[in-house]
Design a protein around this motif. Sequence first.
Motif, PDB file in Angstrom:
ATOM      1  N   ARG A 392      26.977  36.789  47.060  1.00  0.00           N
ATOM      2  CA  ARG A 392      27.267  38.378  46.751  1.00  0.00           C
ATOM      3  C   ARG A 392      27.499  38.844  47.917  1.00  0.00           C
ATOM      4  O   ARG A 392      28.004  39.919  48.194  1.00  0.00           O
ATOM      5  N   ALA A 393      27.230  38.227  49.375  1.00  0.00           N
ATOM      6  CA  ALA A 393      27.435  38.737  50.392  1.00  0.00           C
ATOM      7  C   ALA A 393      28.921  39.142  50.860  1.00  0.00           C
ATOM      8  O   ALA A 393      29.256  40.081  51.103  1.00  0.00           O
ATOM      9  N   THR A 394      30.030  38.214  50.029  1.00  0.00           N
ATOM     10  CA  THR A 394      31.341  38.308  50.212  1.00  0.00           C
ATOM     11  C   THR A 394      31.882  38.834  49.033  1.00  0.00           C
ATOM     12  O   THR A 394      33.105  39.390  49.113  1.00  0.00           O
ATOM     13  N   GLY A 395      31.453  38.498  47.836  1.00  0.00           N
ATOM     14  CA  GLY A 395      31.781  38.798  46.612  1.00  0.00           C
ATOM     15  C   GLY A 395      33.333  38.386  46.285  1.00  0.00           C
ATOM     16  O   GLY A 395      33.963  37.383  46.965  1.00  0.00           O
ATOM     17  N   GLY A 396      34.273  39.059  45.391  1.00  0.00           N
ATOM     18  CA  GLY A 396      35.459  38.615  45.268  1.00  0.00           C
ATOM     19  C   GLY A 396      35.607  37.693  44.034  1.00  0.00           C
ATOM     20  O   GLY A 396      34.632  37.010  43.615  1.00  0.00           O
ATOM     21  N   PHE A 397      36.749  37.540  43.428  1.00  0.00           N
ATOM     22  CA  PHE A 397      36.836  36.945  42.300  1.00  0.00           C
ATOM     23  C   PHE A 397      38.126  35.800  42.440  1.00  0.00           C
ATOM     24  O   PHE A 397      38.451  35.191  41.635  1.00  0.00           O
ATOM     25  N   GLY A 398      38.638  35.656  43.581  1.00  0.00           N
ATOM     26  CA  GLY A 398      39.678  34.772  44.094  1.00  0.00           C
ATOM     27  C   GLY A 398      41.113  35.485  43.458  1.00  0.00           C
ATOM     28  O   GLY A 398      41.999  34.741  43.112  1.00  0.00           O
ATOM     29  N   LEU A 399      41.254  36.691  43.383  1.00  0.00           N
ATOM     30  CA  LEU A 399      42.447  37.321  42.741  1.00  0.00           C
ATOM     31  C   LEU A 399      43.518  38.126  43.892  1.00  0.00           C
ATOM     32  O   LEU A 399      44.443  38.225  43.746  1.00  0.00           O
ATOM     33  N   GLY A 400      42.514  38.397  44.865  1.00  0.00           N
ATOM     34  CA  GLY A 400      43.237  39.407  45.742  1.00  0.00           C
ATOM     35  C   GLY A 400      44.475  38.795  46.476  1.00  0.00           C
ATOM     36  O   GLY A 400      45.450  39.242  46.413  1.00  0.00           O
ATOM     37  N   LEU A 401      44.399  37.433  47.113  1.00  0.00           N
ATOM     38  CA  LEU A 401      45.419  36.721  47.673  1.00  0.00           C
ATOM     39  C   LEU A 401      46.429  36.509  46.832  1.00  0.00           C
ATOM     40  O   LEU A 401      47.767  36.553  47.062  1.00  0.00           O
ATOM     41  N   SER A 402      46.188  36.052  45.404  1.00  0.00           N
ATOM     42  CA  SER A 402      46.892  35.966  44.409  1.00  0.00           C
ATOM     43  C   SER A 402      47.900  36.976  44.324  1.00  0.00           C
ATOM     44  O   SER A 402      48.962  36.785  44.000  1.00  0.00           O
ATOM     45  N   ILE A 403      47.320  38.344  44.206  1.00  0.00           N
ATOM     46  CA  ILE A 403      48.043  39.438  44.076  1.00  0.00           C
ATOM     47  C   ILE A 403      48.838  39.809  44.918  1.00  0.00           C
ATOM     48  O   ILE A 403      50.090  40.046  44.832  1.00  0.00           O
ATOM     49  N   ALA A 404      48.343  39.504  46.191  1.00  0.00           N
ATOM     50  CA  ALA A 404      49.117  39.777  47.274  1.00  0.00           C
ATOM     51  C   ALA A 404      50.274  38.926  47.573  1.00  0.00           C
ATOM     52  O   ALA A 404      51.334  39.178  47.894  1.00  0.00           O
ATOM     53  N   ARG A 405      50.179  37.808  47.299  1.00  0.00           N
ATOM     54  CA  ARG A 405      51.506  36.684  47.199  1.00  0.00           C
ATOM     55  C   ARG A 405      52.768  37.109  45.916  1.00  0.00           C
ATOM     56  O   ARG A 405      53.709  37.056  46.351  1.00  0.00           O
ATOM     57  N   LYS A 406      51.925  37.486  45.005  1.00  0.00           N
ATOM     58  CA  LYS A 406      52.797  37.802  44.044  1.00  0.00           C
ATOM     59  C   LYS A 406      53.717  39.010  44.337  1.00  0.00           C
ATOM     60  O   LYS A 406      54.876  39.181  44.115  1.00  0.00           O
ATOM     61  N   ALA A 407      52.795  39.986  45.020  1.00  0.00           N
ATOM     62  CA  ALA A 407      53.849  41.289  45.267  1.00  0.00           C
ATOM     63  C   ALA A 407      54.834  41.118  46.353  1.00  0.00           C
ATOM     64  O   ALA A 407      55.743  41.494  46.331  1.00  0.00           O
ATOM     65  N   GLY A 412      61.040  39.658  47.688  1.00  0.00           N
ATOM     66  CA  GLY A 412      61.989  38.818  48.395  1.00  0.00           C
ATOM     67  C   GLY A 412      61.310  38.226  49.597  1.00  0.00           C
ATOM     68  O   GLY A 412      62.022  37.360  50.192  1.00  0.00           O
ATOM     69  N   GLY A 413      60.014  38.139  49.798  1.00  0.00           N
ATOM     70  CA  GLY A 413      59.463  37.708  50.996  1.00  0.00           C
ATOM     71  C   GLY A 413      58.553  36.435  50.817  1.00  0.00           C
ATOM     72  O   GLY A 413      58.515  35.941  49.495  1.00  0.00           O
ATOM     73  N   THR A 414      57.746  36.174  51.663  1.00  0.00           N
ATOM     74  CA  THR A 414      56.905  35.011  51.727  1.00  0.00           C
ATOM     75  C   THR A 414      55.518  35.346  52.347  1.00  0.00           C
ATOM     76  O   THR A 414      55.260  36.471  53.353  1.00  0.00           O
ATOM     77  N   LEU A 415      54.449  34.741  52.100  1.00  0.00           N
ATOM     78  CA  LEU A 415      53.141  34.983  52.368  1.00  0.00           C
ATOM     79  C   LEU A 415      52.561  33.630  52.874  1.00  0.00           C
ATOM     80  O   LEU A 415      52.363  32.758  51.848  1.00  0.00           O
ATOM     81  N   ARG A 416      52.062  33.495  54.021  1.00  0.00           N
ATOM     82  CA  ARG A 416      51.375  32.038  54.316  1.00  0.00           C
ATOM     83  C   ARG A 416      50.180  32.456  55.101  1.00  0.00           C
ATOM     84  O   ARG A 416      50.140  33.375  55.811  1.00  0.00           O
TER      85      ARG A 416
END
Length: 439
Positions: A392-407, A412-416
């Motif tokens: 609970r200290a950090t929380g999150g569902f593991g979707l934020g970075l996945s959404i960021a990469r899709k966007a 037409g860019g890259t996220l690494r």
Amino acid sequence: MNRLFFRFFMLVMLSITAATFVIYFAFARLFGDPLEDIGRRQAAAQIFLLEHYVDEAPGDEWLTRLNNVREVSPVRYDLLPLADVRERLDAGQRADLERGAIVLDVSERALYRRVDLSGERYIGSNDDVLHAQNLPIDIGKELKMELLRFVIVAIALLVPIALWSRSHWRALQSLSRMADEFGAGKLSARAQLKRSEIVYPLAERINHMAGRIEELMAAQRSLLHSVSHELRTPIARLEFGLELLDARANDPDLSRRIAAMEGDLRELNDLVKELLDMSKLDSAGTLQRATVDLSALLRDCCATLPPSSQDITCRFGDGLGTIEVDARLLARVISNLLRNAQKYAAGRVVLAAERGPGGIEIAVDDDGPGIPEAERDKVFEPFYRLDRSRDRATGGFGLGLSIARKAVVLHGGTLRVETSTLGGARFVVRLPSSPETMK
């Protein structure tokens, strides 16, 4: 695709060339050197005079007829000692000379022929060799004619091959465009080919595959969207019931339990919201591009972060200028990366951006524990979380970075992710400068 057909034509040309050389060496092996045959044809008149005029003369007239030929012919005739001529010739030519045959030297435009094998022409004629020079032999002209024949054969082969290949090339181009559109997210893209096309069966299978994928993706999005919306109704009811219960509760322990349940509901609400965002990003045509001031957009992302003890620094290069993007999506990407850095940073977060010849690079650095190299690709997978974030200290569902990469990919860019100079993680977004390269 152009390279494919260029290689095909090069293969045809090389095959024709190789066949020409194989034919030449095969004929040379079986029937003698073709160049010597060409030389004999070109020197046929001089050979005819020698064999049917000079050699037919009686012994006392042989030299007279030879001199007559010398006077009327541009060819130079000389008599050479047999021993000297033997030294000039190779073993095969010497054998031909010994049996009285005409030995042709194409490179020197000359021929050798023994005057007499038995010495009947004149005294010592069996030790003399007739040497004819300046024969009308022009191998270069003949080679040009052979080259012209080669070119004509090549054209005769390549023209029908080109006409035959053109339809296939256009059909493959159509399949290639369809694959590009399908890969870019246009799931309704299909290859439109005539039944007469040779690749039509392949196109039909690809279209069937694309249709099946489109159906599955549509079913997945529909299910995700429906489930997310259906979850919101009971969540709203639970929130309303918990508020009423909290208002009537006097027991501190019960109040704490209600507060914990409200926290769980907020997490569920956030999860539903992120699932809906994922569903929207999976749909084609969601980008609403507009020209925005990149520096102002990045500063707004920093300003909207929740208060924290970390030092958040912005470092922007000169001349960031404007960029044509979906401002809402790009802001969501940067905010997700900044919030992620806030969770794990020990004390510093740095947002940097600069424009280079290859596009725009935006980086978010933190001085946290970093991400192991083996996990760097996995952190962009939906619902994937590192072990240290499963509390609970950090929380999150593991979707934020996945959404960021899709966007970012939609732009037409890259996220690494890399290792930061601050000691933690460094997330790098690269975007093309022009919208043409974002498609």
